[in-house]
Design a protein around this motif. Sequence first.
Motif, PDB file in Angstrom:
ATOM      1  N   SER A  94      24.064  32.322  14.519  1.00 32.99           N
ATOM      2  CA  SER A  94      24.937  30.959  15.180  1.00 32.99           C
ATOM      3  C   SER A  94      25.206  30.012  13.866  1.00 32.99           C
ATOM      4  O   SER A  94      24.590  29.914  13.079  1.00 32.99           O
ATOM      5  CB  SER A  94      24.072  30.330  16.192  1.00 32.99           C
ATOM      6  N   ASP A  95      26.323  29.663  14.491  1.00 31.00           N
ATOM      7  CA  ASP A  95      26.726  28.350  13.569  1.00 31.00           C
ATOM      8  C   ASP A  95      25.530  27.148  13.537  1.00 31.00           C
ATOM      9  O   ASP A  95      25.089  27.110  14.608  1.00 31.00           O
ATOM     10  CB  ASP A  95      28.071  27.794  13.528  1.00 31.00           C
ATOM     11  N   ILE A  96      25.580  26.432  12.658  1.00 27.49           N
ATOM     12  CA  ILE A  96      24.511  25.209  12.480  1.00 27.49           C
ATOM     13  C   ILE A  96      25.231  23.959  12.735  1.00 27.49           C
ATOM     14  O   ILE A  96      26.221  23.613  12.475  1.00 27.49           O
ATOM     15  CB  ILE A  96      24.221  24.998  11.100  1.00 27.49           C
ATOM     16  N   LEU A  97      24.613  23.444  14.012  1.00 22.63           N
ATOM     17  CA  LEU A  97      25.235  22.217  14.590  1.00 22.63           C
ATOM     18  C   LEU A  97      23.944  21.194  14.511  1.00 22.63           C
ATOM     19  O   LEU A  97      22.993  21.146  15.197  1.00 22.63           O
ATOM     20  CB  LEU A  97      25.518  22.456  16.124  1.00 22.63           C
ATOM     21  N   LEU A  98      24.321  20.228  13.533  1.00 23.57           N
ATOM     22  CA  LEU A  98      23.531  18.775  13.566  1.00 23.57           C
ATOM     23  C   LEU A  98      24.150  17.853  14.552  1.00 23.57           C
ATOM     24  O   LEU A  98      25.100  17.437  14.005  1.00 23.57           O
ATOM     25  CB  LEU A  98      23.300  18.480  12.130  1.00 23.57           C
ATOM     26  N   ARG A  99      23.535  17.261  15.469  1.00 26.37           N
ATOM     27  CA  ARG A  99      24.222  16.705  16.301  1.00 26.37           C
ATOM     28  C   ARG A  99      24.120  15.083  16.043  1.00 26.37           C
ATOM     29  O   ARG A  99      25.090  14.569  16.669  1.00 26.37           O
ATOM     30  CB  ARG A  99      23.565  16.875  17.668  1.00 26.37           C
ATOM     31  N   SER A 100      23.722  14.546  15.256  1.00 26.32           N
ATOM     32  CA  SER A 100      23.617  13.243  15.068  1.00 26.32           C
ATOM     33  C   SER A 100      23.081  13.025  13.543  1.00 26.32           C
ATOM     34  O   SER A 100      22.385  13.653  13.136  1.00 26.32           O
ATOM     35  CB  SER A 100      22.759  12.499  15.986  1.00 26.32           C
ATOM     36  N   SER A 101      24.041  11.850  12.996  1.00 30.28           N
ATOM     37  CA  SER A 101      23.585  11.301  11.667  1.00 30.28           C
ATOM     38  C   SER A 101      22.304  10.328  11.836  1.00 30.28           C
ATOM     39  O   SER A 101      22.477   9.652  12.782  1.00 30.28           O
ATOM     40  CB  SER A 101      24.847  10.752  11.004  1.00 30.28           C
ATOM     41  N   TYR A 102      21.413  10.348  10.909  1.00 36.30           N
ATOM     42  CA  TYR A 102      20.651   9.239  11.112  1.00 36.30           C
ATOM     43  C   TYR A 102      19.620   9.146   9.584  1.00 36.30           C
ATOM     44  O   TYR A 102      19.801   9.802   8.636  1.00 36.30           O
ATOM     45  CB  TYR A 102      19.205   9.494  12.055  1.00 36.30           C
ATOM     46  N   ARG A 103      19.173   8.076   9.446  1.00 39.12           N
ATOM     47  CA  ARG A 103      18.168   7.838   8.300  1.00 39.12           C
ATOM     48  C   ARG A 103      17.000   7.316   8.570  1.00 39.12           C
ATOM     49  O   ARG A 103      16.707   6.241   9.412  1.00 39.12           O
ATOM     50  CB  ARG A 103      18.937   6.687   7.474  1.00 39.12           C
ATOM     51  N   ASP A 104      15.895   7.617   7.795  1.00 38.38           N
ATOM     52  CA  ASP A 104      14.693   7.121   8.070  1.00 38.38           C
ATOM     53  C   ASP A 104      14.179   6.753   6.549  1.00 38.38           C
ATOM     54  O   ASP A 104      14.387   7.257   5.737  1.00 38.38           O
ATOM     55  CB  ASP A 104      13.583   8.354   8.287  1.00 38.38           C
ATOM     56  N   ALA A 105      13.563   5.408   6.663  1.00 42.10           N
ATOM     57  CA  ALA A 105      12.740   4.927   5.546  1.00 42.10           C
ATOM     58  C   ALA A 105      11.509   4.487   5.676  1.00 42.10           C
ATOM     59  O   ALA A 105      11.183   3.552   6.576  1.00 42.10           O
ATOM     60  CB  ALA A 105      13.674   3.991   4.927  1.00 42.10           C
ATOM     61  N   ASP A 106      10.788   5.144   4.912  1.00 41.43           N
ATOM     62  CA  ASP A 106       9.069   4.750   5.469  1.00 41.43           C
ATOM     63  C   ASP A 106       8.505   4.237   3.794  1.00 41.43           C
ATOM     64  O   ASP A 106       8.778   4.632   2.877  1.00 41.43           O
ATOM     65  CB  ASP A 106       8.316   5.860   5.560  1.00 41.43           C
ATOM     66  N   THR A 107       7.928   3.164   3.957  1.00 46.16           N
ATOM     67  CA  THR A 107       7.112   2.408   2.996  1.00 46.16           C
ATOM     68  C   THR A 107       5.626   2.367   3.406  1.00 46.16           C
ATOM     69  O   THR A 107       5.419   1.577   4.355  1.00 46.16           O
ATOM     70  CB  THR A 107       7.508   0.928   2.587  1.00 46.16           C
ATOM     71  N   VAL A 108       4.980   2.856   2.725  1.00 47.36           N
ATOM     72  CA  VAL A 108       3.217   3.148   3.076  1.00 47.36           C
ATOM     73  C   VAL A 108       2.283   2.538   1.732  1.00 47.36           C
ATOM     74  O   VAL A 108       2.676   2.959   0.722  1.00 47.36           O
ATOM     75  CB  VAL A 108       2.972   4.559   3.322  1.00 47.36           C
ATOM     76  N   LEU A 109       1.573   1.603   2.130  1.00 46.74           N
ATOM     77  CA  LEU A 109       0.457   0.895   1.332  1.00 46.74           C
ATOM     78  C   LEU A 109      -0.862   1.168   1.684  1.00 46.74           C
ATOM     79  O   LEU A 109      -1.057   0.915   2.951  1.00 46.74           O
ATOM     80  CB  LEU A 109       0.842  -0.738   1.173  1.00 46.74           C
ATOM     81  N   ILE A 110      -1.451   2.075   1.026  1.00 42.65           N
ATOM     82  CA  ILE A 110      -2.757   2.498   1.384  1.00 42.65           C
ATOM     83  C   ILE A 110      -3.705   1.844   0.488  1.00 42.65           C
ATOM     84  O   ILE A 110      -3.814   2.274  -0.644  1.00 42.65           O
ATOM     85  CB  ILE A 110      -3.012   4.047   1.450  1.00 42.65           C
ATOM     86  N   THR A 111      -4.776   1.189   0.887  1.00 40.53           N
ATOM     87  CA  THR A 111      -6.012   0.584   0.333  1.00 40.53           C
ATOM     88  C   THR A 111      -7.237   1.546   0.133  1.00 40.53           C
ATOM     89  O   THR A 111      -7.614   1.922   1.416  1.00 40.53           O
ATOM     90  CB  THR A 111      -6.229  -0.836   0.534  1.00 40.53           C
ATOM     91  N   VAL A 112      -7.740   1.939  -0.974  1.00 39.00           N
ATOM     92  CA  VAL A 112      -8.819   2.696  -0.641  1.00 39.00           C
ATOM     93  C   VAL A 112      -9.795   2.061  -1.329  1.00 39.00           C
ATOM     94  O   VAL A 112      -9.942   1.024  -1.816  1.00 39.00           O
ATOM     95  CB  VAL A 112      -8.443   4.176  -1.792  1.00 39.00           C
ATOM     96  N   PRO A 113     -11.178   2.530  -1.313  1.00 40.42           N
ATOM     97  CA  PRO A 113     -12.381   1.650  -1.778  1.00 40.42           C
ATOM     98  C   PRO A 113     -12.290   1.665  -3.395  1.00 40.42           C
ATOM     99  O   PRO A 113     -11.520   2.377  -3.943  1.00 40.42           O
ATOM    100  CB  PRO A 113     -13.676   2.548  -1.501  1.00 40.42           C
ATOM    101  N   GLU A 114     -12.924   0.660  -3.721  1.00 41.22           N
ATOM    102  CA  GLU A 114     -12.803   0.439  -5.303  1.00 41.22           C
ATOM    103  C   GLU A 114     -13.585   1.685  -6.085  1.00 41.22           C
ATOM    104  O   GLU A 114     -14.678   2.200  -5.479  1.00 41.22           O
ATOM    105  CB  GLU A 114     -13.896  -1.190  -5.623  1.00 41.22           C
ATOM    106  N   GLY A 115     -13.255   1.699  -7.048  1.00 42.47           N
ATOM    107  CA  GLY A 115     -14.042   2.845  -7.907  1.00 42.47           C
ATOM    108  C   GLY A 115     -13.411   4.129  -7.940  1.00 42.47           C
ATOM    109  O   GLY A 115     -13.886   4.927  -8.645  1.00 42.47           O
ATOM    110  N   TYR A 116     -12.241   4.297  -7.121  1.00 46.30           N
ATOM    111  CA  TYR A 116     -11.791   5.442  -7.183  1.00 46.30           C
ATOM    112  C   TYR A 116     -10.436   5.271  -8.361  1.00 46.30           C
ATOM    113  O   TYR A 116      -9.759   4.447  -8.152  1.00 46.30           O
ATOM    114  CB  TYR A 116     -11.010   5.968  -5.781  1.00 46.30           C
ATOM    115  N   MET A 117     -10.184   6.417  -8.974  1.00 46.71           N
ATOM    116  CA  MET A 117      -9.118   6.681  -9.890  1.00 46.71           C
ATOM    117  C   MET A 117      -8.371   7.916  -9.451  1.00 46.71           C
ATOM    118  O   MET A 117      -8.848   8.912  -9.076  1.00 46.71           O
ATOM    119  CB  MET A 117      -9.625   6.630 -11.267  1.00 46.71           C
ATOM    120  N   PRO A 118      -6.921   7.893  -9.954  1.00 45.52           N
ATOM    121  CA  PRO A 118      -6.248   9.158  -9.503  1.00 45.52           C
ATOM    122  C   PRO A 118      -6.515  10.206 -10.330  1.00 45.52           C
ATOM    123  O   PRO A 118      -6.404  10.070 -11.684  1.00 45.52           O
ATOM    124  CB  PRO A 118      -4.852   8.319  -9.573  1.00 45.52           C
ATOM    125  N   GLU A 119      -6.767  11.346  -9.716  1.00 44.11           N
ATOM    126  CA  GLU A 119      -6.761  12.618 -10.513  1.00 44.11           C
ATOM    127  C   GLU A 119      -5.635  13.479 -10.521  1.00 44.11           C
ATOM    128  O   GLU A 119      -5.190  14.248 -11.394  1.00 44.11           O
ATOM    129  CB  GLU A 119      -8.083  13.494 -10.036  1.00 44.11           C
TER     130      GLU A 119
END
Length: 636
Positions: free
Chosen positions: A544-569
């Motif tokens: 079948s042909d592809i039908l996308l029925r509507s246009s839209y935009r999502d924008a997410d900003t997430v801020l996550i605070t973790v316990p002290e002492g953790y470093m990114p690996e």
Amino acid sequence: MSLFNNKLSGILICILYLQPAFAGDPDYSVAAIPAALKEKAHAIKRMEELVVNVSSLSEKKIVHRYAITVLDASGDKYAKVIDYYDKLRSIRSISGTLYDAAGKQLKRLKQSDVEDLSGVGSSLMSDDRIKRHSFYYTVYPYTVEYEIEVKENNTFTFPEWIPQEDEPFSVEKSKLVVNVPLDFTLRYQSFHYKGEPVITTDKDTRTYSWEVKDLTVLPDERFVTDWHRRTAAVLLAPADFEIQRYKGSMNTWEEMSRFMYTLNQGRDQLPEAVKQTVHQLTDGLSREEKITKLYHYLQQHTRYVSVQLGIGGWQTFDANYVAANGYGDCKALSNYMCSLLKEAGLPAFCVLVYGGDNEITFEEGFPSNQFNHVIACVPGTKDTTWLECTSTTLPAGYLSSFTANRPVLIASEKGSKLVHTPAYSMEQNLQLRRITANINDNGDMLLNAVTHYTGMQQDDLQGRLHQLSREKQLEILKKDLSLPSYDVNKYECKELAEQLPAIDEQLEISAHNYASISGKRMFIVPNLLNKTTIRPDADVPRLSDILLRSSYRDADTVLITVPEGYMPESVPQSVSLKSTFGNYSCQATVTGNVITYIRNVSIKEGLYPATSFPELASFYGAMYKADRAKLVLVRN
């Protein structure tokens, strides 16, 4: 039933019309079915003939005979008869037979087995009734054979011929035959049908016939057009027609528009008291203020109730009726709204539309009754204002996904061509979300999310807020959240009174063990609430042909605070995707003990060729993977 009865779908289309067709004793042995038709099928149509006999402009008979072999429990739904009748449509006879896997006759239908039920549904008054039958047999495989004869007192509508009823449904043979007088012009449009119909004539009859054989199952595909565009189908329509002594033509959209105007002409007269109210509300106001004031008046003083008696499925109850009773169906409420506007000095028209969430497939080149709903429009010097008159909650001028972005026909004395309702743009259909979250040493998370929805992205939520209890709203919310174990502590929504509707949502969640702890390491998926669930398989051939029925935009900003002492690996790499269908980006960074995650998605509506499916699958597959990427922290 809504406005018109011609666009029935799914099982009903193929069950409603029956006639004897194939001579001799049938062989319904399952062993006789070609292996290719059984593969991935739940049911198989062994034979079918749909015969339409037009005797005059005001009458036709429809006879339909078919047999369906049900292979498993998932195919039971195809073995039932559900048909309606009213003053314009009578069921003359129903017969049926049940066969076992070897084709041996087990049972014949008794007339006492056919249920005769009210078809009122949501209508306050209706002459609709339903006849229903099932053999309720569950020893698989089995076969049912039905024959139904129907008489219709009009030629305004014709049945569709769609032999294949669903994806896991195959067809051994099916035939459509239409007999019409020589002076009756039959119009038709076919899909996935090779060649033209066989046309023959005798002394006073012209016969059209179509036939298909050996239709195998179709794949269950996402983003598809309407079913009649995916399988063999024929749409039928008259050139000239009659319904309850009203005659008209539909060779062009202009002709059909004039007929609908004539059918409802003179039904816009308001009571004197209502006229005075209109002037009290609107005198001295601008065009936009008049529309808004009268639309709110309609919403506050009327409610939607379907009232369909005889020709009432097409002809509206007049404005006096709505004013006196405070209710009406879509036609009556739209006609009443137009009457109010005209009294205020604003020309307004009723508009025919096919309503349904994101239903935009329409055969513009085939003038015919493809409508099931009525709205109103108010032409302006610069723009047209569209009004959904059955809603008590939408703002004036907003149509929602139910009737936006599709062809419509204005009922006008001079006739009208098809016009289009507004298509809401990507920047009007927004979901903007900001999340702050705290994760403790056990991996538990407290999450606060504020989301701003606009346009069609708020439609479903707006409907739930006005139609469902809070308990039901929370039940649906919990199904939508992709969290393993959690409690909803707070859930509040605020509707914003704007022409383009918007909703602000506040959500607080306690999620248990969201972050995985393994020794000194903590594993976190920073995309907390907005993961795509679609992952098409690029290796499966696309039909079948592809039908996308509507246009839209999502924008997410997430801020996550973790316990002290953790470093990114390990931090997921940033992803940026550009495709024909839209764009995607995400990025995660760590500053101190705060993870910042930013994600943006934009999707472009449109009809795309099946050949572009590998690109679509790659686009969604990459989004699916990126949305689930884990960030790894290690404790010092």
